[in-house]
Design a protein around this motif. Structure first.
Motif, PDB file in Angstrom:
ATOM      1  N   TYR A   5       0.867  -1.178   0.000  1.00  0.00           N
ATOM      2  CA  TYR A   5       0.000   0.000   0.000  1.00  0.00           C
ATOM      3  C   TYR A   5       0.903   1.226   0.000  1.00  0.00           C
ATOM      4  CZ  TYR A   5      -3.331  -3.569   1.137  1.00  0.00           C
ATOM      5  OH  TYR A   5      -4.088  -4.719   1.085  1.00  0.00           O
ATOM      6  N   GLY A   6       0.823   1.991  -1.076  1.00  0.00           N
ATOM      7  CA  GLY A   6       1.765   3.083  -1.227  1.00  0.00           C
ATOM      8  C   GLY A   6       1.137   4.400  -1.629  1.00  0.00           C
ATOM      9  N   ILE A   7       1.952   5.457  -1.525  1.00  0.00           N
ATOM     10  CA  ILE A   7       1.580   6.793  -1.960  1.00  0.00           C
ATOM     11  C   ILE A   7       2.818   7.447  -2.569  1.00  0.00           C
ATOM     12  CG2 ILE A   7      -0.320   7.207  -0.346  1.00  0.00           C
ATOM     13  CD1 ILE A   7       1.669   8.593   1.503  1.00  0.00           C
ATOM     14  N   LYS A   8       2.604   8.433  -3.419  1.00  0.00           N
ATOM     15  CA  LYS A   8       3.725   9.198  -3.955  1.00  0.00           C
ATOM     16  C   LYS A   8       3.312  10.660  -4.091  1.00  0.00           C
ATOM     17  CE  LYS A   8       2.983   8.702  -8.962  1.00  0.00           C
ATOM     18  NZ  LYS A   8       3.588   8.274 -10.239  1.00  0.00           N
ATOM     19  N   ARG A   9       4.317  11.537  -4.090  1.00  0.00           N
ATOM     20  CA  ARG A   9       4.065  12.978  -4.158  1.00  0.00           C
ATOM     21  C   ARG A   9       5.254  13.652  -4.824  1.00  0.00           C
ATOM     22  NH1 ARG A   9       5.222  17.368  -0.627  1.00  0.00           N
ATOM     23  NH2 ARG A   9       3.616  19.014  -0.584  1.00  0.00           N
ATOM     24  N   SER A  10       4.982  14.545  -5.736  1.00  0.00           N
ATOM     25  CA  SER A  10       6.049  15.292  -6.399  1.00  0.00           C
ATOM     26  C   SER A  10       6.803  16.142  -5.383  1.00  0.00           C
ATOM     27  CB  SER A  10       5.467  16.186  -7.496  1.00  0.00           C
ATOM     28  OG  SER A  10       6.455  17.068  -7.993  1.00  0.00           O
ATOM     29  N   LEU A  11       8.113  16.214  -5.525  1.00  0.00           N
ATOM     30  CA  LEU A  11       8.934  17.014  -4.619  1.00  0.00           C
ATOM     31  C   LEU A  11       8.805  18.506  -4.881  1.00  0.00           C
ATOM     32  CD1 LEU A  11      12.182  14.836  -4.596  1.00  0.00           C
ATOM     33  CD2 LEU A  11      10.434  14.975  -2.821  1.00  0.00           C
ATOM     34  N   THR A  12       8.152  18.868  -5.979  1.00  0.00           N
ATOM     35  CA  THR A  12       8.017  20.289  -6.317  1.00  0.00           C
ATOM     36  C   THR A  12       6.603  20.831  -6.123  1.00  0.00           C
ATOM     37  OG1 THR A  12       7.630  19.746  -8.649  1.00  0.00           O
ATOM     38  CG2 THR A  12       9.905  20.162  -7.971  1.00  0.00           C
ATOM     39  N   THR A  13       5.657  19.970  -5.800  1.00  0.00           N
ATOM     40  CA  THR A  13       4.273  20.427  -5.625  1.00  0.00           C
ATOM     41  C   THR A  13       4.099  21.149  -4.295  1.00  0.00           C
ATOM     42  OG1 THR A  13       1.947  19.762  -5.646  1.00  0.00           O
ATOM     43  CG2 THR A  13       3.500  18.296  -4.544  1.00  0.00           C
ATOM     44  N   ASP A  14       3.116  22.041  -4.234  1.00  0.00           N
ATOM     45  CA  ASP A  14       2.769  22.659  -2.953  1.00  0.00           C
ATOM     46  C   ASP A  14       1.435  22.138  -2.437  1.00  0.00           C
ATOM     47  OD1 ASP A  14       0.970  23.852  -4.639  1.00  0.00           O
ATOM     48  OD2 ASP A  14       1.493  25.917  -4.122  1.00  0.00           O
ATOM     49  N   SER A  15       0.911  21.093  -3.075  1.00  0.00           N
ATOM     50  CA  SER A  15      -0.325  20.478  -2.619  1.00  0.00           C
ATOM     51  C   SER A  15      -0.055  19.582  -1.417  1.00  0.00           C
ATOM     52  CB  SER A  15      -0.949  19.645  -3.748  1.00  0.00           C
ATOM     53  OG  SER A  15      -2.043  18.890  -3.264  1.00  0.00           O
ATOM     54  N   GLU A  27      13.203   9.733  -5.237  1.00  0.00           N
ATOM     55  CA  GLU A  27      13.912   9.493  -6.486  1.00  0.00           C
ATOM     56  C   GLU A  27      13.094  10.007  -7.659  1.00  0.00           C
ATOM     57  OE1 GLU A  27      14.513   5.271  -6.568  1.00  0.00           O
ATOM     58  OE2 GLU A  27      12.458   4.856  -7.229  1.00  0.00           O
ATOM     59  N   ASN A  28      13.793  10.408  -8.698  1.00  0.00           N
ATOM     60  CA  ASN A  28      13.167  10.869  -9.935  1.00  0.00           C
ATOM     61  C   ASN A  28      12.122  11.961  -9.706  1.00  0.00           C
ATOM     62  OD1 ASN A  28      14.684   8.926 -11.389  1.00  0.00           O
ATOM     63  ND2 ASN A  28      13.135   7.363 -10.929  1.00  0.00           N
ATOM     64  N   GLY A  29      12.402  12.838  -8.755  1.00  0.00           N
ATOM     65  CA  GLY A  29      11.512  13.963  -8.520  1.00  0.00           C
ATOM     66  C   GLY A  29      10.286  13.660  -7.691  1.00  0.00           C
ATOM     67  N   TYR A  30      10.211  12.459  -7.102  1.00  0.00           N
ATOM     68  CA  TYR A  30       9.061  12.082  -6.289  1.00  0.00           C
ATOM     69  C   TYR A  30       9.512  11.505  -4.949  1.00  0.00           C
ATOM     70  CZ  TYR A  30       5.611  12.602 -10.041  1.00  0.00           C
ATOM     71  OH  TYR A  30       4.791  13.113 -11.011  1.00  0.00           O
ATOM     72  N   SER A  42       6.861  23.749   4.468  1.00  0.00           N
ATOM     73  CA  SER A  42       6.698  23.562   3.032  1.00  0.00           C
ATOM     74  C   SER A  42       7.579  22.447   2.489  1.00  0.00           C
ATOM     75  CB  SER A  42       7.013  24.854   2.284  1.00  0.00           C
ATOM     76  OG  SER A  42       8.344  25.272   2.549  1.00  0.00           O
ATOM     77  N   LYS A  43       8.519  21.978   3.291  1.00  0.00           N
ATOM     78  CA  LYS A  43       9.387  20.886   2.854  1.00  0.00           C
ATOM     79  C   LYS A  43       9.900  20.138   4.069  1.00  0.00           C
ATOM     80  CE  LYS A  43      13.302  19.872  -0.215  1.00  0.00           C
ATOM     81  NZ  LYS A  43      14.355  20.469  -1.110  1.00  0.00           N
TER      82      LYS A  43
END
Length: 499
Positions: A149-159, A239-242, A423-424
């Motif tokens: 069971y996984g999730i992913k999120r872009s490292l550049t999003t502000d959501s 990795e790869n921006g996520y 924010s990060k």
């Protein structure tokens, strides 16, 4: 006139003839019945395979990105996920191998008293034996034991939201308001399904009742009220921006094991002579982190105050709700009030997550951990900060304030040096579960949605926020504060038990 009957010899002759006919006919009849039953099992297999392929095509259309692809799946999982229903015989056990395009390429199924082997074209029925663990071109079994069971999120999003991945795709998680039932698919998924509160007698060192038992109580009359968190495996990588977070029941390559532990259902109450986790009491406050550590350890072996296991609770919440905004998902909590409130407001929710009434001056609960944020700040033991650099210790015997060597190791990043909404978060591959604020910017509706407060010098960590923090509160609200002076009316602690 004399009536003449059969002689004994004639009767014996008839019996012999009938016996010979029976010896010839019965096996033929039984063989015919057996062939008919085997034929029916084979026919049922073709129908079952067709139903699986049809339902799978529909499932994959509705669940874009689903993990249903090449692999071996148990009959039980296919029935659960695809709602397999057929008139007549359906398999009760077995495995089905799914190839590219959602076709069934191989199967080994138990049909009544037979095992049917399907090679993608032909169904061959054999007498009942143990179901073979079919190779299926080297595919591994994708049943509950192997689910991720996984999730992913872009490292550049502000959501604040995350995207579900793997077996979490399509799952729904809602929190309750009061006793109104809602859909939460994770209620039936390990490890969330095994999280449960219980009573523990510190004198006898025995569990006296589990939630749902007739003798279970919230008020402490049958022992301290703790919540059990089962073992599981997790992975957090960037990795790869996520950023990716995954949870599994079984060990997998690259995953870290979280050992089972228990946490206080409520923040500590009581006094300096005896602390408790029980419903109906105000939190104990106005004591230092070292005081609370002592009070907790006085309950016996394995007891302490909340430490790095707090980050495990964060991971469980995040994969379940796929959103940093814990106030939006669980409720605002007691974060708009003038004083702490008594524990136990969420007893009516049992083991469900949610809020008492949805307002911002009542309690929230996450899977048996009430006021995980709001009401009072909570110490996190084993974490020390020196000029924005965090040091963590995983050995509870070595916990001490203002310590930055020995068992305390520095994280591979530096915390933010300004106050603001987080924010990060930092990432250290050697300590992947520990995610502290490295940048603070934005507002309460973006990014982590929670506030961050810092100071230079030697500090300790508080989490969650208190009764006066409003929208600043939440699972990612950190406050780094002076260890020697932190004994306030809005700062408390929570029990933890290992073993």
């Amino acid at each position: 006139m004399k009536e003449k009957g059969f002689t004994l010899i004639e009767l014996l002759a008839v019996i012999v003839v009938l016996a010979i006919i029976a010896l010839i006919a019965v096996p033929m009849v039984l063989d015919t019945i057996e062939k008919s039953r085997k034929g029916a099992a084979s026919s049922s297999t073709y129908s079952y395979v067709s139903e699986v392929e049809t339902k799978l095509a529909t499932y994959m259309l509705k669940n874009t990105g689903s993990s249903y692809s090449e692999g071996k799946y148990s009959v039980a999982r296919l029935k659960e996920d695809l709602n397999i229903e057929l008139k007549g015989t359906i398999p009760t056990e077995g495995n089905v191998c799914i190839g590219s395009g959602g076709t069934v390429v191989e199967a080994s199924l138990k049909m009544n008293n037979y095992i049917v082997h399907y090679d993608g074209k032909t169904a061959i029925t054999t007498d009942l034996t143990d179901i073979e663990d079919i190779a299926c071109n080297g595919f591994t079994l994708q049943d509950e034991e192997a689910k991720v069971y996984g999730i992913k999120r872009s490292l550049t999003t502000d959501s604040s939201t995350w995207e579900r991945t793997d077996d979490a795709v399509g799952l729904v998680a809602n929190a309750q308001v009061g006793e109104v039932s809602v859909q939460n698919d994770f209620d039936n998924i390990y490890p969330w399904s095994e999280i449960k509160s219980y009573n523990y007698n510190t004198d006898t060192k025995q569990i006296t009742a589990w939630y749902g038992d007739p003798t279970f109580t919230f008020d402490g009359s049958n022992g301290e009220v703790l919540t059990y968190i089962p073992e599981f495996y997790y992975k957090r990588i960037q990795e790869n921006g996520y950023e990716y977070i995954s949870i599994s029941k079984k060990e997998k390559q690259g995953y870290t094991k979280s050992e089972a532990f228990s946490v206080g259902r409520y923040t500590m109450s009581g006094d300096t002579t005896r602390v408790h986790s029980r419903s109906g009491y105000k939190p104990l406050t106005n004591h230092t982190i070292s005081d609370f550590r002592t009070y907790a350890r006085n309950l016996g072996e394995g007891f302490g105050q909340l430490d790095y296991h707090y980050f495990i609770l964060q991971l469980l919440y995040l994969v379940e709700y796929a959103d940093y905004n814990s106030q939006a998902k669980l409720g605002l909590g007691n974060a708009n009030n003038t004083a702490p409130i008594n524990s136990g407001q969420c007893d009516i929710l049992g083991m469900h997550s949610g809020s008492t009434d949805g307002t911002d001056n009542t309690s929230i609960i996450y899977r048996g951990v009430e006021d995980i944020f709001g009401n009072v700040w909570q110490f996190v033991d084993g974490i020390n900060i020196r000029d924005y650099k965090t040091y963590i210790c995983y050995d509870s015997n070595q916990y001490a304030v203002d310590t930055f060597s020995g068992s305390y190791k520095a994280l591979g990043y530096t915390n933010a040096s300004i106050d603001g909404y987080a924010s990060k978060l930092g990432y250290d591959s050697s300590n992947p579960m520990v995610a502290l604020t490295t940048e603070a910017i934005g507002d309460s509706n973006t990014n982590m949605s929670d506030y961050y407060r810092q100071h230079s010098g030697d500090r300790i960590a508080l989490v969650g926020g208190s009764y006066e923090n409003g929208l600043d509160a939440g699972l990612w609200y950190y406050w780094f504060i002076d260890s020697s002076s932190c004994a306030y009316v809005n700062v408390g602690a929570r029990l933890i038990k290992i073993g």
